[in-house]
Design a protein around this motif. Sequence first.
Motif, mmCIF file in Angstrom:
data_model
loop_
_atom_site.group_PDB
_atom_site.id
_atom_site.type_symbol
_atom_site.label_atom_id
_atom_site.label_comp_id
_atom_site.label_asym_id
_atom_site.label_seq_id
_atom_site.Cartn_x
_atom_site.Cartn_y
_atom_site.Cartn_z
ATOM 1 N N ILE A 17 0.834 -1.205 0.000
ATOM 2 C CA ILE A 17 0.000 0.000 0.000
ATOM 3 C C ILE A 17 0.866 1.252 0.000
ATOM 4 C CG2 ILE A 17 -1.753 1.320 1.260
ATOM 5 C CD1 ILE A 17 -2.786 -1.284 -0.126
ATOM 6 N N SER A 18 1.854 1.330 0.876
ATOM 7 C CA SER A 18 2.697 2.538 0.927
ATOM 8 C C SER A 18 3.477 2.732 -0.369
ATOM 9 C CB SER A 18 3.646 2.496 2.129
ATOM 10 O OG SER A 18 4.536 1.391 2.033
ATOM 11 N N THR A 19 3.886 1.646 -0.994
ATOM 12 C CA THR A 19 4.613 1.747 -2.262
ATOM 13 C C THR A 19 3.680 2.207 -3.377
ATOM 14 O OG1 THR A 19 6.159 0.045 -1.545
ATOM 15 C CG2 THR A 19 6.050 0.479 -3.909
ATOM 16 N N LEU A 20 2.485 1.650 -3.436
ATOM 17 C CA LEU A 20 1.522 2.080 -4.452
ATOM 18 C C LEU A 20 1.151 3.546 -4.282
ATOM 19 C CD1 LEU A 20 -0.825 -1.036 -4.607
ATOM 20 C CD2 LEU A 20 0.759 -0.252 -6.386
ATOM 21 N N LEU A 21 1.071 4.013 -3.035
ATOM 22 C CA LEU A 21 0.721 5.411 -2.784
ATOM 23 C C LEU A 21 1.782 6.379 -3.302
ATOM 24 C CD1 LEU A 21 -0.906 5.154 0.743
ATOM 25 C CD2 LEU A 21 -2.012 5.955 -1.367
ATOM 26 N N LYS A 22 2.999 5.919 -3.499
ATOM 27 C CA LYS A 22 4.073 6.771 -4.021
ATOM 28 C C LYS A 22 4.001 6.917 -5.540
ATOM 29 C CE LYS A 22 7.235 5.363 -0.361
ATOM 30 N NZ LYS A 22 8.447 4.590 -0.057
ATOM 31 N N ARG A 23 3.172 6.115 -6.169
ATOM 32 C CA ARG A 23 3.117 6.084 -7.634
ATOM 33 C C ARG A 23 1.892 6.850 -8.134
ATOM 34 N NH1 ARG A 23 6.461 1.881 -9.830
ATOM 35 N NH2 ARG A 23 5.304 2.336 -11.732
ATOM 36 N N SER A 24 2.071 7.561 -9.223
ATOM 37 C CA SER A 24 0.954 8.292 -9.830
ATOM 38 C C SER A 24 0.431 7.585 -11.073
ATOM 39 C CB SER A 24 1.391 9.709 -10.187
ATOM 40 O OG SER A 24 2.443 9.659 -11.136
ATOM 41 N N ASP A 25 1.001 6.428 -11.392
ATOM 42 C CA ASP A 25 0.642 5.724 -12.623
ATOM 43 C C ASP A 25 -0.146 4.446 -12.377
ATOM 44 O OD1 ASP A 25 2.738 4.331 -11.450
ATOM 45 O OD2 ASP A 25 3.901 4.124 -13.283
ATOM 46 N N VAL A 26 -0.638 4.248 -11.166
ATOM 47 C CA VAL A 26 -1.392 3.036 -10.820
ATOM 48 C C VAL A 26 -2.846 3.427 -10.556
ATOM 49 C CG1 VAL A 26 -1.641 1.138 -9.164
ATOM 50 C CG2 VAL A 26 0.638 1.930 -9.820
ATOM 51 N N PHE A 27 -3.749 2.673 -11.185
ATOM 52 C CA PHE A 27 -5.173 2.926 -11.053
ATOM 53 C C PHE A 27 -5.837 1.629 -10.632
ATOM 54 C CE2 PHE A 27 -3.233 5.826 -13.895
ATOM 55 C CZ PHE A 27 -3.785 7.054 -13.571
ATOM 56 N N ILE A 28 -6.628 1.697 -9.580
ATOM 57 C CA ILE A 28 -7.236 0.498 -9.003
ATOM 58 C C ILE A 28 -8.744 0.691 -8.950
ATOM 59 C CG2 ILE A 28 -7.409 -0.947 -6.935
ATOM 60 C CD1 ILE A 28 -4.485 0.063 -6.310
ATOM 61 N N VAL A 29 -9.458 -0.306 -9.419
ATOM 62 C CA VAL A 29 -10.909 -0.329 -9.313
ATOM 63 C C VAL A 29 -11.269 -1.425 -8.319
ATOM 64 C CG1 VAL A 29 -13.091 -0.699 -10.533
ATOM 65 C CG2 VAL A 29 -11.176 0.436 -11.705
ATOM 66 N N LEU A 30 -12.121 -1.086 -7.382
ATOM 67 C CA LEU A 30 -12.614 -2.050 -6.392
ATOM 68 C C LEU A 30 -14.123 -2.181 -6.524
ATOM 69 C CD1 LEU A 30 -10.720 -0.901 -3.168
ATOM 70 C CD2 LEU A 30 -10.381 -3.064 -4.376
ATOM 71 N N ILE A 31 -14.600 -3.378 -6.282
ATOM 72 C CA ILE A 31 -16.040 -3.607 -6.181
ATOM 73 C C ILE A 31 -16.320 -4.201 -4.804
ATOM 74 C CG2 ILE A 31 -18.053 -4.861 -7.050
ATOM 75 C CD1 ILE A 31 -16.794 -4.828 -9.814
ATOM 76 N N PHE A 32 -17.288 -3.582 -4.137
ATOM 77 C CA PHE A 32 -17.766 -4.087 -2.856
ATOM 78 C C PHE A 32 -19.198 -4.568 -3.048
ATOM 79 C CE2 PHE A 32 -14.556 -0.961 -1.759
ATOM 80 C CZ PHE A 32 -13.852 -1.568 -0.736
ATOM 81 N N ASN A 33 -19.552 -5.624 -2.368
ATOM 82 C CA ASN A 33 -20.935 -6.077 -2.312
ATOM 83 C C ASN A 33 -21.378 -5.990 -0.861
ATOM 84 O OD1 ASN A 33 -23.373 -7.369 -3.484
ATOM 85 N ND2 ASN A 33 -22.840 -8.952 -2.001
ATOM 86 N N GLU A 34 -22.283 -5.066 -0.601
ATOM 87 C CA GLU A 34 -22.756 -4.827 0.760
ATOM 88 C C GLU A 34 -21.577 -4.652 1.712
ATOM 89 O OE1 GLU A 34 -25.670 -7.823 1.718
ATOM 90 O OE2 GLU A 34 -27.040 -7.106 0.165
ATOM 91 N N GLY A 35 -20.584 -3.891 1.280
ATOM 92 C CA GLY A 35 -19.425 -3.581 2.107
ATOM 93 C C GLY A 35 -18.319 -4.618 2.089
ATOM 94 N N ARG A 36 -18.564 -5.751 1.484
ATOM 95 C CA ARG A 36 -17.580 -6.837 1.445
ATOM 96 C C ARG A 36 -16.765 -6.760 0.146
ATOM 97 N NH1 ARG A 36 -18.922 -13.129 0.944
ATOM 98 N NH2 ARG A 36 -16.785 -13.858 1.030
ATOM 99 N N PRO A 37 -15.429 -6.844 0.227
ATOM 100 C CA PRO A 37 -14.615 -6.808 -0.991
ATOM 101 C C PRO A 37 -14.962 -7.973 -1.912
ATOM 102 C CG PRO A 37 -13.229 -6.628 0.975
ATOM 103 C CD PRO A 37 -14.615 -6.980 1.431
#
Length: 161
Positions: free
Chosen positions: A47-67
């Motif tokens: 997570i900390s390494t990804l936060l240093k990058r501006s070229d990473v894009f992540i899409v998340l889907i939650f179902n009723e709050g569950r990953p």
Amino acid sequence: MLKVQIVTADLHNKQHADAYLSLMSHYACDPMGGGEDISDFAKQNLISTLLKRSDVFIVLIFNEGRPAALLTAIEGFSTFACKPLFNIHDVVVHNDFRGKGLTKHLFKKIEEIAKARDCCKITLEVLSGNKVACKAYQRLGFSDYQLDPEFGSALFWTKKI
């Protein structure tokens, strides 16, 4: 009936960061992800390494709050088109949510982001033996890459360093 929430991940958000790590661990443990959990080093630093990058894009889907699903795309550059491109690096649908169309939602969202960034294409790698993923990607408009059929399809090779 699923009640999904589709978001562009903000890894500063603890819920998003925890969901990302949980789904990545789930993926890594699957035979298509190598069959072995991500390392403790990765769990502690991803997570900390990804936060240093501006070229990473992540899409998340939650179902009723569950990953339920995630997609990680990393921006690259096409020298031929002189435009950015997205390489989809991870696609994960939790076992509990497979077969419910979540991959379509992931790809729709990342395509929206890619178009907004004026990307010329989206690329991905898939194991040839992962027939379910291959069929899903074909339905979404992906195919193997060829410039000239005489020279065959492009191959994705790796060398660990």
